[in-house]
Scaffold this active site. Sequence first.
Site, PDB file in Angstrom:
ATOM      1  N   ARG A   1      17.697 -21.566 -27.572  1.00 58.23           N
ATOM      2  CA  ARG A   1      17.540 -22.026 -28.806  1.00 58.23           C
ATOM      3  C   ARG A   1      15.901 -22.507 -29.142  1.00 58.23           C
ATOM      4  NH1 ARG A   1      22.936 -23.954 -28.002  1.00 58.23           N
ATOM      5  NH2 ARG A   1      24.323 -22.447 -29.089  1.00 58.23           N
TER       6      ARG A   1
ATOM      7  N   LYS B   1       5.097 -16.733 -36.850  1.00 57.05           N
ATOM      8  CA  LYS B   1       5.769 -15.431 -37.009  1.00 57.05           C
ATOM      9  C   LYS B   1       6.168 -14.578 -35.686  1.00 57.05           C
ATOM     10  CE  LYS B   1       5.508 -14.012 -41.731  1.00 57.05           C
ATOM     11  NZ  LYS B   1       4.909 -12.803 -42.566  1.00 57.05           N
TER      12      LYS B   1
ATOM     13  N   GLU C   1      -8.080  -7.340 -40.773  1.00 58.19           N
ATOM     14  CA  GLU C   1      -7.314  -8.746 -41.288  1.00 58.19           C
ATOM     15  C   GLU C   1      -8.546  -9.727 -41.565  1.00 58.19           C
ATOM     16  OE1 GLU C   1      -4.156  -9.383 -41.622  1.00 58.19           O
ATOM     17  OE2 GLU C   1      -2.989  -7.788 -40.469  1.00 58.19           O
TER      18      GLU C   1
ATOM     19  N   LYS D   1      -5.593 -18.925 -43.138  1.00 57.35           N
ATOM     20  CA  LYS D   1      -4.188 -18.892 -43.038  1.00 57.35           C
ATOM     21  C   LYS D   1      -3.441 -20.200 -42.777  1.00 57.35           C
ATOM     22  CE  LYS D   1      -0.804 -16.031 -40.417  1.00 57.35           C
ATOM     23  NZ  LYS D   1      -0.656 -14.836 -39.526  1.00 57.35           N
TER      24      LYS D   1
ATOM     25  N   GLU E   1       7.447 -18.578 -45.807  1.00 58.83           N
ATOM     26  CA  GLU E   1       7.000 -17.528 -46.535  1.00 58.83           C
ATOM     27  C   GLU E   1       8.312 -17.554 -47.611  1.00 58.83           C
ATOM     28  OE1 GLU E   1       6.483 -12.806 -46.430  1.00 58.83           O
ATOM     29  OE2 GLU E   1       5.967 -13.839 -44.529  1.00 58.83           O
TER      30      GLU E   1
ATOM     31  N   ARG F   1       2.715 -17.728 -49.127  1.00 55.28           N
ATOM     32  CA  ARG F   1       2.417 -17.213 -47.693  1.00 55.28           C
ATOM     33  C   ARG F   1       2.516 -15.661 -47.898  1.00 55.28           C
ATOM     34  NH1 ARG F   1       4.384 -18.913 -41.869  1.00 55.28           N
ATOM     35  NH2 ARG F   1       3.339 -17.344 -40.589  1.00 55.28           N
TER      36      ARG F   1
ATOM     37  N   ASN G   1       0.302 -10.719 -47.023  1.00 55.57           N
ATOM     38  CA  ASN G   1       0.742  -9.463 -46.852  1.00 55.57           C
ATOM     39  C   ASN G   1       0.156  -8.501 -47.553  1.00 55.57           C
ATOM     40  OD1 ASN G   1       2.666 -10.095 -44.975  1.00 55.57           O
ATOM     41  ND2 ASN G   1       4.036 -10.697 -46.855  1.00 55.57           N
TER      42      ASN G   1
ATOM     43  N   HIS H   1      -0.019  -4.881 -46.455  1.00 54.13           N
ATOM     44  CA  HIS H   1       1.009  -4.636 -45.440  1.00 54.13           C
ATOM     45  C   HIS H   1       2.111  -3.910 -45.765  1.00 54.13           C
ATOM     46  CE1 HIS H   1      -1.831  -7.231 -43.701  1.00 54.13           C
ATOM     47  NE2 HIS H   1      -0.912  -7.640 -42.499  1.00 54.13           N
TER      48      HIS H   1
ATOM     49  N   HIS I   1       3.069  -1.112 -43.181  1.00 56.08           N
ATOM     50  CA  HIS I   1       4.117  -1.038 -42.555  1.00 56.08           C
ATOM     51  C   HIS I   1       4.978   0.339 -42.672  1.00 56.08           C
ATOM     52  CE1 HIS I   1       4.311  -5.461 -41.734  1.00 56.08           C
ATOM     53  NE2 HIS I   1       3.585  -5.109 -40.925  1.00 56.08           N
TER      54      HIS I   1
ATOM     55  N   HIS J   1      -2.133  -0.919 -36.254  1.00 52.04           N
ATOM     56  CA  HIS J   1      -1.817  -1.915 -37.313  1.00 52.04           C
ATOM     57  C   HIS J   1      -3.097  -2.048 -37.939  1.00 52.04           C
ATOM     58  CE1 HIS J   1       0.097  -4.827 -39.355  1.00 52.04           C
ATOM     59  NE2 HIS J   1      -0.767  -5.825 -38.910  1.00 52.04           N
TER      60      HIS J   1
END
Length: 365
Positions: free
Chosen positions: A124, A146, A188, A230, A240, A244, A248, A251, A255, A270
Amino acid sequence: MTAASQTIEVGGARPYRIRIGPGLLDHGAALAAHVRGRHVLLVSDSHVGPLYAARVVAALNAHTPAQVVVACVAAGETAKSLDGFAALLRELADLGATRDACVLALGGGVVGDLAGFAAACWMRGIDIVQLPTTLLAMVDSSVGGKTAIDLAQGKNLVGAFHPPRAVFADTTTLRTLPERELRAGFAEVIKYGAIMDARFLDWLDAHADALLARDDAVLAPAVARSCAHKAAIVARDPLEHGERALLNFGHTFAHAIEAEQGYGGDVMNHGEAVAAGMLLAARLSATLGLATDADAGRLQALLDRFGLPTAMPPGLSADALLARMRMDKKAAAGGLRFVLWDRPGTARLVADVPDDAVLDVLRPA
């Protein structure tokens, strides 16, 4: 820490420090300070591991009695899979890793995401320290917590928020980064200027030659400024739920491009997809009357300056890309959402964007 090194503090419920500069992988005492228990799993890939894993192990062994085991996955996005995730869990099980164990992620975004997700799930949640070796990972995936793996249906669909205990971005590792990967990382970096710091875009344009020449004196400030932007957003919105999402920018398009072209073979990586995606987002902003075509043109010129692609790969269907966007985890029940800009340095989340507007920018002129 050397004179060229910089430090960024990430706040929030689980604060941590990002260190940026040359030679940090040799700072065994600093690395070992984040090892609380008897077990360390150093995760790398088949490209980065042979270059740097032994060096990190030696630095750690000089400062901690913990058992350090190296696990190398295949290089490339295909490693970020359910099978890759299961393999790391087996490594932790074989190690006998307890709840005070530590995972070190040595590599690019794929290694960081995969190792981070394994750390998030083992018992966990155990400690993760990010050791990014690509520019893309230094300024993006290693910061913010993330973690994720891909499914055939899309990128990063299974994951967790799991902040690291620390990030060490050793800029000397960028000297062994292939030229294409270095340029991809600047997508980025440019993104931070696009969404919140127009002056940074001017700085990047002025220092492009030195940045592409891998000069530590300008790389460290560029990475630090990106991480600071960031970190500020992540501290305010760790899960998010709002601001936040601005990170993206480009993105949603990126994606979809990545998923539609597949993750293996000679395809856009990417960062390249993000570059093309940002320009598509800028053009969509102009189509919707939020920004100007001239703004999109200036962004294209900067992307060109860094040798980044500004067009989609040939052969991708606009309708298929639109369908991919509907599967994206950032999509809302009411319709497509995009991060768009009003002008360079000012971005916002726009909901219920009409399909026709999206298709207009996806289809060749």
